[in-house]
Design a protein around this motif. Structure first.
Motif, PDB file in Angstrom:
ATOM      1  N   ASP A  92       0.831  -1.214   0.000  1.00 41.62           N
ATOM      2  CA  ASP A  92       0.000   0.000   0.000  1.00 41.62           C
ATOM      3  C   ASP A  92       0.862   1.258   0.000  1.00 41.62           C
ATOM      4  OD1 ASP A  92      -2.273  -1.481  -0.033  1.00 41.62           O
ATOM      5  OD2 ASP A  92      -2.610  -1.419   2.141  1.00 41.62           O
ATOM      6  N   GLU A  93       1.914   1.220   0.810  1.00 44.60           N
ATOM      7  CA  GLU A  93       2.797   2.401   0.865  1.00 44.60           C
ATOM      8  C   GLU A  93       3.545   2.580  -0.457  1.00 44.60           C
ATOM      9  OE1 GLU A  93       5.508   2.557   4.201  1.00 44.60           O
ATOM     10  OE2 GLU A  93       6.663   4.173   3.243  1.00 44.60           O
TER      11      GLU A  93
ATOM     12  N   GLN B 152       1.232   4.058  -2.971  1.00 46.47           N
ATOM     13  CA  GLN B 152       1.030   5.487  -2.705  1.00 46.47           C
ATOM     14  C   GLN B 152       2.231   6.309  -3.184  1.00 46.47           C
ATOM     15  OE1 GLN B 152       0.932   6.493   1.417  1.00 46.47           O
ATOM     16  NE2 GLN B 152      -0.060   8.458   1.067  1.00 46.47           N
TER      17      GLN B 152
ATOM     18  N   GLN C 150       2.554   9.069  -6.213  1.00 45.28           N
ATOM     19  CA  GLN C 150       3.124  10.412  -6.002  1.00 45.28           C
ATOM     20  C   GLN C 150       4.189  10.720  -7.063  1.00 45.28           C
ATOM     21  OE1 GLN C 150       2.632  10.462  -1.152  1.00 45.28           O
ATOM     22  NE2 GLN C 150       4.673  10.609  -1.973  1.00 45.28           N
TER      23      GLN C 150
END
Lengths: 512, 67
Positions: free
Chosen positions: A339-340, A343, A347
């Motif tokens: 998930d990180e 993300q 970005q």
């Protein structure tokens, strides 16, 4: 314009299938070239040392088989480069600066070296000195091996992209260190392991062909000495490949832990991990790694996976779920969760667009630098920005799992074969040796299946998923060329096998 | 000149005295024709050259990478 997140997966699948087909067929020709190069070099060295006509004709026979295989394999690899430009245009543009360098070096140095000395090797008997001819034979093999080195450097870079930096101006990954690319640990391991595997295949081929003569009771002295030499060469190569295999597994554990977890069907990792010998995994279905801790009917060697992956029998090996959820490495560093990574990837993608827009609009340095700093810090996770769910980043486990076992099991089978061939082989062993020739090709291709399926979904590890690297072509266009390749390569293979069998049937010519 | 002549003769004699090599060269030439003329010209165009135009590749690929 097709949004990449909704791109027709059929096109991606066809493009992947086409690339796999081309690579698999190309690899049918390469390993025998590398393996026979050493065998014929050793035999000609025997001729150089003893001056015996027997060794000269023996070397010439294996050189003839080498020549057939070499001729059939020429340029089959170039089609992969066509596919980059047509089917994988985003990939080609993004990393062409890095990927192109080793391929160019291969084309210039190794190809010319190889082709020059091949001519001396085939045309030079009785025309150049024995020493010069011997040197040409060895240099032909060296040229082919150097050629393989650069191709494997390019492939290794896709597994472990080092020595590069992303340039948002040009939207390209640009090389910052040629040495880092050429000598990355993955490249070194892959080269050694691949070349050794080719040597084993060459040894199996020599032993198998010799066995056929022994069964037919033809050219028995030639066949006995070739069988013996092939078995010794094969045993030495097999011993070395076990060492390189262990080191390769260690490197994979460090650089591509998901690949190792898929190879082992390791859903939940930990310390003191056993190495699975076999387990009940449905070959046609991705197992439920989210709900189960391990596959059914698992038979394993205690601690062996930990040792293989970390050089420590108690070492920590992350499983698929650990990698997806994030985990702490033994050195204390934290591997982020999927998930990180998603993300941060998103970005980086957004920052790239904002950066380019800001530059175009003439925005302030502060805004431009702000976007640049996001790009730089999140670029290692760029590819994750295109990932929608957890299942997308897990390779197809059954192929990785079984291909790995075919590779290792085949390697063990060949050791047994070489030992029997050095002992007192009977007729059944000769039949087994002949049967081992096609098995050696299957085992060799299985090694590539592990390497390439294990990298999925990435064309470049963590940076570029397949569905982003692909061109926006209709799947029918790729399907047509896939079928064309299938016909072309199958014809080539049939021609090679036919010429090879005729040459083997004729046998060495000791009257010359 | 003598060296060039010797090299020429080396290759000339080599090619003339080929037996199995003739078949192999025929296969190589047919294969190269299929690969470089048929496949490359008709089936494998340079996608970026055709769709992005020279000098616009960065912008084109950047758009493809947009979320």
């Amino acid at each position: 314009m097709i949004n990449l997140l909704n791109i027709d997966m059929t096109m991606v699948d066809w493009a992947r299938a086409q690339f796999a087909l081309t690579a698999i067929y190309h690899w049918l020709f390469v390993p025998l070239t590398l393996g026979l190069a050493v065998v014929m070099g050793i035999m000609e060295t025997q001729y150089y040392r003893t001056g015996s006509e027997f060794w000269k004709q023996t070397a010439k026979f294996w050189q003839r088989l080498f020549g057939i295989n070499f001729a059939m394999g020429i340029a089959t690899g170039i089609i992969l480069e066509f596919e980059f430009g047509t089917n994988w245009s985003n990939y080609s543009y993004l990393v062409g600066d890095i990927f192109g360098a080793p391929l160019a070096v291969e084309g210039i140095v190794a190809f010319f070296m190889e082709s020059t000395f091949v001519a001396v090797m085939f045309f030079g008997w009785n025309k150049v000195s024995k020493g010069f001819h011997l040197a040409s034979t060895w240099l032909t093999g060296l040229g082919a091996t150097i050629s393989a080195w650069w191709i494997l450097v390019a492939n290794s870079w896709m597994q472990h992209p080092v020595g590069q930096a992303f340039n948002p101006e040009t939207v390209r990954n640009e090389m910052t260190s040629f040495a880092e690319v050429a000598l990355s640990p993955v490249a070194v391991d892959k080269f050694i392991h691949t070349v050794l595997s080719a040597w084993v295949l060459g040894a199996v081929f020599v032993v198998g062909v010799s066995s056929w003569y022994l069964l037919k009771k033809r050219h028995t002295e030639f066949a006995t000495k070739s069988r013996h030499l092939g078995a010794v060469f094969g045993l030495i190569s097999s011993a070395l490949i076990m060492l390189s295999g262990h080191h390769s597994a260690y490197t994979v554990a460090q650089t591509q832990p998901m690949k190792l977890a898929a190879m082992e069907a390791l859903y939940k990792g930990g310390t003191d991990q056993p190495l699975t010998i076999i387990a009940g995994i449905n070959p046609f279905q991705q197992p439920d790694y989210e709900a189960t801790d391990e596959p059914p009917l698992k038979l394993a060697v205690p601690y062996a996976l930990s040792f293989l992956a970390t050089n420590d029998i108690n070492g920590y090996v992350p499983g698929i779920r650990d990698i997806l959820d994030g985990y702490t490495k033994p050195d204390g560093t934290v591997e982020p969760s999927l998930d990180e990574k998603i993300q941060r990837g998103q970005q980086a993608i957004t920052a790239l667009q904002e950066y380019r827009k800001a530059k175009k609009d003439g925005a302030s340095e502060e805004i431009i630098n702000c976007q640049l700093s996001i790009i730089n810090s999140d670029m290692p996770y760029f590819g994750y920005g295109y990932v929608k769910d957890r299942a997308q980043v897990v390779p197809y486990i059954p192929v990785c799992f079984y291909a790995f076992r075919v590779m290792v099991g085949g390697g063990c089978l060949f050791i047994l074969l070489f030992l029997i061939m050095l002992w007192k082989p009977k007729a059944w062993a000769y039949w087994a040796a002949i049967l081992c020739i096609p098995i050696a090709y299957i085992v060799s291709e299985a090694g590539w299946l592990v390497a390439e399926f294990g990298r999925q979904p990435w064309t470049i590890q963590d940076m570029l998923p397949t569905w982003v690297g692909v061109s926006e072509l209709g799947s029918s266009a790729v399907m047509i060329t896939f079928l064309l390749f299938l016909i072309l390569f199958t014809t080539l293979l049939a021609v090679e096998i036919s010429i090879m069998l005729r040459t083997i049937n004729r046998g060495p010519d000791f009257r010359d | 000149m003598n060296t060039i002549h010797r090299i020429w003769n080396f290759y000339y004699d080599g090619f003339r005295s080929m037996t199995l090599g003739r078949t192999l060269w025929a296969v190589i030439l047919v294969k190269l024709f299929i690969i470089f003329v048929v496949l490359k010209l008709f089936f494998f165009p340079d996608y970026l050259k055709e769709h992005a135009g020279k000098g616009n590749e960065a912008e084109f690929v950047s758009q493809k990478l947009a979320p």
